[in-house]
Design a protein around this motif. Structure first.
Motif, short mmCIF file in Angstrom:
data_model
loop_
_atom_site.label_atom_id
_atom_site.label_comp_id
_atom_site.label_asym_id
_atom_site.label_seq_id
_atom_site.Cartn_x
_atom_site.Cartn_y
_atom_site.Cartn_z
N THR A 1 0.85 -1.19 0.00
CA THR A 1 0.00 0.00 0.00
C THR A 1 0.88 1.24 0.00
N ARG A 2 0.48 2.25 -0.79
CA ARG A 2 1.22 3.51 -0.87
C ARG A 2 0.23 4.67 -0.75
N ALA A 3 0.53 5.64 0.12
CA ALA A 3 -0.34 6.80 0.34
C ALA A 3 0.46 8.08 0.09
N GLU A 4 -0.10 8.97 -0.73
CA GLU A 4 0.51 10.26 -1.04
C GLU A 4 -0.49 11.37 -0.72
N SER A 5 -0.02 12.51 -0.23
CA SER A 5 -0.93 13.61 0.09
C SER A 5 -0.22 14.95 -0.06
N SER A 6 -1.02 16.00 -0.21
CA SER A 6 -0.48 17.35 -0.30
C SER A 6 -1.49 18.32 0.31
N ILE A 7 -0.97 19.42 0.84
CA ILE A 7 -1.78 20.51 1.40
C ILE A 7 -1.37 21.80 0.71
N ASN A 8 -2.33 22.47 0.08
CA ASN A 8 -2.07 23.72 -0.64
C ASN A 8 -0.91 23.59 -1.62
N GLY A 9 -0.82 22.43 -2.26
CA GLY A 9 0.21 22.22 -3.27
C GLY A 9 1.53 21.73 -2.75
N PHE A 10 1.71 21.65 -1.43
CA PHE A 10 2.96 21.19 -0.84
C PHE A 10 2.85 19.70 -0.52
N ASP A 11 3.76 18.92 -1.08
CA ASP A 11 3.72 17.48 -0.87
C ASP A 11 4.12 17.13 0.56
N LEU A 12 3.36 16.22 1.15
CA LEU A 12 3.66 15.70 2.48
C LEU A 12 4.38 14.37 2.34
N ASN A 13 4.66 13.75 3.46
CA ASN A 13 5.39 12.48 3.43
C ASN A 13 4.58 11.41 2.69
N THR A 14 5.29 10.62 1.91
CA THR A 14 4.70 9.47 1.25
C THR A 14 4.94 8.23 2.11
N GLU A 15 3.87 7.53 2.42
CA GLU A 15 3.96 6.35 3.27
C GLU A 15 3.75 5.09 2.44
N VAL A 16 4.64 4.12 2.64
CA VAL A 16 4.53 2.83 1.96
C VAL A 16 4.56 1.72 3.01
N VAL A 17 3.59 0.85 2.95
CA VAL A 17 3.50 -0.27 3.89
C VAL A 17 3.34 -1.56 3.08
N SER A 18 4.12 -2.57 3.42
CA SER A 18 3.99 -3.87 2.77
C SER A 18 4.31 -4.96 3.78
N TYR A 19 3.67 -6.11 3.60
CA TYR A 19 3.89 -7.21 4.54
C TYR A 19 3.40 -8.52 3.93
N PRO A 20 4.02 -9.64 4.32
CA PRO A 20 3.56 -10.96 3.88
C PRO A 20 2.62 -11.57 4.91
N GLU A 21 1.85 -12.55 4.48
CA GLU A 21 0.96 -13.29 5.38
C GLU A 21 0.96 -14.76 4.99
N LEU A 22 0.87 -15.61 5.98
CA LEU A 22 0.70 -17.04 5.77
C LEU A 22 -0.46 -17.49 6.64
N ARG A 23 -1.50 -18.03 6.00
CA ARG A 23 -2.70 -18.42 6.73
C ARG A 23 -3.13 -19.82 6.34
N ALA A 24 -3.71 -20.52 7.30
CA ALA A 24 -4.25 -21.86 7.05
C ALA A 24 -5.68 -21.90 7.56
N PHE A 25 -6.47 -22.81 7.02
CA PHE A 25 -7.86 -22.86 7.43
C PHE A 25 -8.41 -24.28 7.33
N LEU A 26 -9.44 -24.52 8.10
CA LEU A 26 -10.24 -25.74 8.04
C LEU A 26 -11.69 -25.29 8.01
N ALA A 27 -12.42 -25.65 6.96
CA ALA A 27 -13.80 -25.20 6.80
C ALA A 27 -14.72 -26.40 6.62
N ARG A 28 -15.88 -26.31 7.24
CA ARG A 28 -16.88 -27.37 7.11
C ARG A 28 -18.25 -26.75 6.88
N ARG A 29 -18.95 -27.26 5.91
CA ARG A 29 -20.29 -26.79 5.58
C ARG A 29 -21.33 -27.65 6.29
N PHE A 30 -22.25 -26.99 6.97
CA PHE A 30 -23.29 -27.72 7.71
C PHE A 30 -24.64 -27.55 7.03
#
Length: 268
Positions: free
Chosen positions: A239-268
């Protein structure tokens, strides 16, 4: 249309809401009209945007068509906006309407390798979907990185804009195993020339915010029986976020992360 074939959803537009609907069906196509609970789709923070009521009606039309192994989908939604963000300073904004649309297509194939081996049966599904919205970002299936609109100090509503897209592919075998890969992403834009800040203080300034995101998911699952399946997924989110106020650029924030998930599902 499905939100991809991954065990866990990405940036997809599908959601569950209370609604009243009517569907007209023919052999290879259908047309549906629905009145949905618009509050389920609201994107607000209580400052830049604040809905006046929790229960409002959204109007949705959906067209689906099928041609052999191909399914086409198109839908349009009208989102009802009633704002009270300017109430603390004694102003009232005009009610407005947001608009969202989506188109998608899904392909399905099936073939058998060794006809003497009943387990050598493979099915493949592939789908694409794109959605766009103005003042109705809740129909994009993305997190709350931007509000549906910005209530400006002159009483106008500056409607936010955005889009999301998803593509997904799945291979499934008669043995009950399946693997999938899904890539989804979004882009949002929010702006305003004046807004109400904390403690009901008006800020007359030009604000621009752009947020981009993408998510890649790779998963596998196994059907243990007709009601039970087990699986795992590896995902990476950026994810990347960019912003500006009155034409002045503010800090650009970048966030990234991995995920590992497992599941067990049963339909009733």
């Amino acid at each position: 249309m499905r939100p991809g074939y991954a065990p866990f959803p990405g940036y997809a537009t599908r959601d569950t809401t209370a609604s009243i609907s009517y569907s007209y069906r023919e052999k290879d196509w259908s047309l549906a009209f629905a009145v949905e609970d618009g509050g389920r789709r609201d994107m607000f923070d209580g400052l830049l945007a604040s809905y006046d009521s929790d229960v409002r009606a959204d109007f949705v039309t959906q067209l689906r068509a099928r041609q052999k192994g191909i399914v086409y989908h198109a839908s349009v939604a009208v989102h009802n906006i009633d704002d009270n963000a300017l109430d603390p300073i004694g102003l009232k904004t005009e009610d407005a309407y947001g608009l969202a649309g989506r188109i998608g297509v899904e392909f399905k194939w099936a073939w058998m390798g060794d006809r003497k081996d009943p387990t050598d049966d493979t099915q493949m599904r592939l789908m694409f979907s794109v959605a766009a919205a103005e003042g109705a970002l809740g129909y994009l299936g993305v997190p709350l990185f931007a509000t549906d609109y910005v209530a400006e100090t002159d009483g106008d509503l500056s409607l936010s804009k955005g889009m999301s897209a998803i593509t997904s592919v799945e291979y499934a075998w008669a043995t009950g195993w399946s693997v999938s890969a899904t890539l989804s992403g979004f882009a949002l834009h929010m702006d305003g020339s004046g807004f109400i800040g904390p403690h009901a203080m008006p800020f007359d300034m030009a604000m621009d915010v752009d947020v981009y995101g993408a998510k890649l998911q790779v998963g596998a699952q196994k059907m243990l029986d007709a009601q039970t399946k087990v699986g795992a997924e590896l995902a990476y989110t950026w994810t990347r976020a960019e912003s500006s106020i009155n034409g002045f650029d503010l800090n650009t924030e970048v966030v990234s992360y991995p995920e590992l998930r497992a599941f067990l599902a049963r339909r009733f």
